[in-house]
Design an enzyme around this catalytic site. Structure first.
Site, PDB file in Angstrom:
ATOM      1  N   TYR A   6     -17.713  15.575 -16.329  1.00  0.00           N
ATOM      2  CA  TYR A   6     -18.286  14.722 -15.717  1.00  0.00           C
ATOM      3  C   TYR A   6     -19.011  14.241 -14.378  1.00  0.00           C
ATOM      4  CZ  TYR A   6     -17.025   9.510 -14.851  1.00  0.00           C
ATOM      5  OH  TYR A   6     -17.441   8.499 -14.821  1.00  0.00           O
ATOM      6  N   ASP A  59      -8.546  18.192 -15.140  1.00  0.00           N
ATOM      7  CA  ASP A  59      -8.955  17.004 -15.183  1.00  0.00           C
ATOM      8  C   ASP A  59      -9.140  16.928 -17.279  1.00  0.00           C
ATOM      9  OD1 ASP A  59      -9.918  14.258 -16.616  1.00  0.00           O
ATOM     10  OD2 ASP A  59     -11.831  14.354 -14.962  1.00  0.00           O
ATOM     11  N   ARG A 117       1.154  -1.235  -0.278  1.00  0.00           N
ATOM     12  CA  ARG A 117      -0.201  -0.297   0.006  1.00  0.00           C
ATOM     13  C   ARG A 117       0.638   1.505  -0.247  1.00  0.00           C
ATOM     14  NH1 ARG A 117      -2.146   2.185   4.061  1.00  0.00           N
ATOM     15  NH2 ARG A 117      -2.293  -0.231   5.344  1.00  0.00           N
ATOM     16  N   LYS A 165      -9.367   5.226 -19.021  1.00  0.00           N
ATOM     17  CA  LYS A 165      -9.317   5.541 -20.850  1.00  0.00           C
ATOM     18  C   LYS A 165      -8.274   6.286 -21.556  1.00  0.00           C
ATOM     19  CE  LYS A 165     -12.876   6.172 -18.275  1.00  0.00           C
ATOM     20  NZ  LYS A 165     -13.816   7.524 -17.869  1.00  0.00           N
TER      21      LYS A 165
HETATM   22  C1  LIG Z   1     -13.560   8.566 -16.663  1.00  0.00           C
HETATM   23  C2  LIG Z   1     -13.987   9.441 -16.192  1.00  0.00           C
HETATM   24  C3  LIG Z   1     -13.602   9.933 -14.406  1.00  0.00           C
HETATM   25  C4  LIG Z   1     -13.816   9.126 -13.502  1.00  0.00           C
HETATM   26  O1  LIG Z   1     -12.781   7.943 -14.241  1.00  0.00           O
HETATM   27  P1  LIG Z   1     -12.787   6.229 -13.356  1.00  0.00           P
HETATM   28  O2  LIG Z   1     -11.549   5.697 -13.561  1.00  0.00           O
HETATM   29  O3  LIG Z   1     -13.941   6.289 -13.896  1.00  0.00           O
HETATM   30  O4  LIG Z   1     -13.354   6.619 -11.474  1.00  0.00           O
HETATM   31  C5  LIG Z   1     -13.523  10.707 -14.485  1.00  0.00           C
HETATM   32  N1  LIG Z   1     -12.727  12.003 -15.093  1.00  0.00           N
HETATM   33  C6  LIG Z   1     -13.342  11.751 -16.671  1.00  0.00           C
HETATM   34  C7  LIG Z   1     -13.193  12.771 -17.459  1.00  0.00           C
HETATM   35  C8  LIG Z   1     -13.236  10.854 -17.337  1.00  0.00           C
HETATM   36  O5  LIG Z   1     -13.899  10.048 -18.524  1.00  0.00           O
END
Ligand SMILES: *Cc1c(COP(=O)(O)O)cnc(C)c1O
Length: 381
Positions: free
Chosen positions: A106, A178, A54, A203
């Site tokens: 998001y 983000d 961890r 992603k």
């Molecule tokens: C998918 C996504 C998230 C969250 O990610 P997770 O891995 O699903 O928790 C945050 N911001 C954006 C723009 C995303 O597309």
């Protein structure tokens, strides 16, 4: 990063940052270290740097080093999901601290604020962040974080990162971006003055729709990044060694995948714009898109995500998504396969997304095949 020259280009960093030949075996590809615990020295110390998984893990350390290099930051912290990374940022706040975030955000990030942090006394305002005056007006003396998401989800609105950074300068407000939709191959918020950048590695960085993960990269190793490390260590939302290894494996091809995603998205957007049944196409690469000039300034390409609106609202949009053969009806983005999604229905009843809107993650198929598929589906709605 220590042994790599910082002036190396993105493609080179993507292949080499965090990658070393395994000293124990000479393995060129890093082994996956599943061990949760590490041997202590005779004197009780940990001279090899690892204690418990961890705290640190060789695969996670390698990923954090690579992500920091690709975003041009001082350090990175990897998490078990994108939202775990988001949560770690807000865990650094105190009750009464205020966050300014975009309306077109998001939905999961909005949920973290509304459903987790509101009851701990964090306050927040959602604003149209493409409107700089409205954003300035939302800033309060207790504002500590300005959260940016550009291009945004699902309308692909672009926000002027450098202008927001300037707006927050000298006010003890951190600007955090983000960068999931763009990826570090397309946009580097730290270079535009942001303090931290967040990714859902789920992603484009993972790139295969087979691993969940998140990350934060900081411009400076300051007390705010220390707070993130504390949330990571004490909160424990860390990624597994295998998940880190999978993301590392995908990072090496990121630049080339993004180039193809962007090329295909540009072709698909142009086709959709020319179609009589399509009433709007949201893609910053289109020359008549309201964010085109800004996107050209702050991005190296226009990304692989787009959304469009079809004549006939929800039934037409759902009908179209039912008739495509190459696009899978699924949420998420950034994988090799193209995905199509009716956004309003996944966001729930309070969603303000137009009912006729479909969001597309344009994959790595041939653009002509994607266009032919959309054309036949549009003929049927
Ligand atoms: C998918 C996504 C998230 C969250 O990610 P997770 O891995 O699903 O928790 C945050 N911001 C954006 C723009 C995303 O597309």
């Amino acid at each position: 990063m220590s042994s790599l020259k910082p002036q190396l280009r993105f493609e080179t960093l993507a292949v080499h940052a965090g990658q070393k030949v395994d000293p124990a075996t000479g393995a060129v590809v890093a082994p996956i270290h599943l061990s949760t615990t590490f041997e202590r020295d005779i004197d009780g110390g940990y001279s090899r740097g690892y204690l418990y998984s961890r705290n640190h893990n060789p695969n996670r350390n390698a990923l954090e080093e690579a992500l920091a290099a690709l975003e041009g930051g001082a350090a990175g912290a990897a998490f078990g999901s994108g939202l775990a990374a988001v949560t770690a940022v807000f865990q650094g706040l105190q009750p009464g601290d205020h966050v300014v975030a975009p309306k077109d955000i998001y939905h999961g990030t909005a949920n973290v604020l509304k459903h987790l942090f509101a009851k701990w006394g964090v306050v927040f305002s959602f604003v149209d962040m493409t409107n700089l005056d409205a954003t300035r007006a939302a800033i309060q003396p207790n504002t500590r974080i300005l959260w940016v998401e550009t291009p945004s989800n699902p309308l692909l609105q672009c926000t002027d990162i450098a202008a927001l950074v300037e707006m927050c300068a000298g006010k003890n407000i951190r600007v955090i971006a983000d960068n999931t939709f763009a990826s570090p191959a397309v946009q580097n918020p730290l270079a535009l003055g942001c303090d931290m950048v967040m990714h859902a590695t789920t992603k484009y960085l993972g790139g295969r729709s087979d691993v969940l993960g998140g990350a934060l990269v900081t411009r400076q190793a300051d007390e705010h990044f220390e707070a993130v490390r504390t949330a990571q260590l004490f909160g424990g939302a860390v990624p597994s060694p295998f998940d880190c290894w999978l993301v590392m494996r995908s990072l090496s091809t990121l630049a080339y995948r993004m180039a193809a995603h962007c090329h295909n998205a540009g072709r698909v957007a142009a086709f959709l714009q020319s179609h009589p049944k399509v009433t709007a196409v949201h893609y910053p690469g289109l020359t008549d898109n309201p964010y085109h000039a800004l996107a050209k300034r702050q991005m190296r390409a226009f990304g692989g995500m787009l959304s469009f609106e079809v004549q006939g609202g929800q039934p037409a949009a759902m009908g179209l998504a039912a008739k495509v053969a190459l696009f899978t009806r699924a949420t998420s983005l950034g994988g090799v396969e193209s995905l199509i999604e009716h956004r309003a229905s996944i966001e729930g009843p309070q969603s303000t997304t137009p009912q006729g809107l479909l969001r597309v993650s344009v994959g790595l198929e041939h653009a002509d095949d994607l266009i032919d598929d959309l054309a036949q589906a549009l003929d049927q709605v």
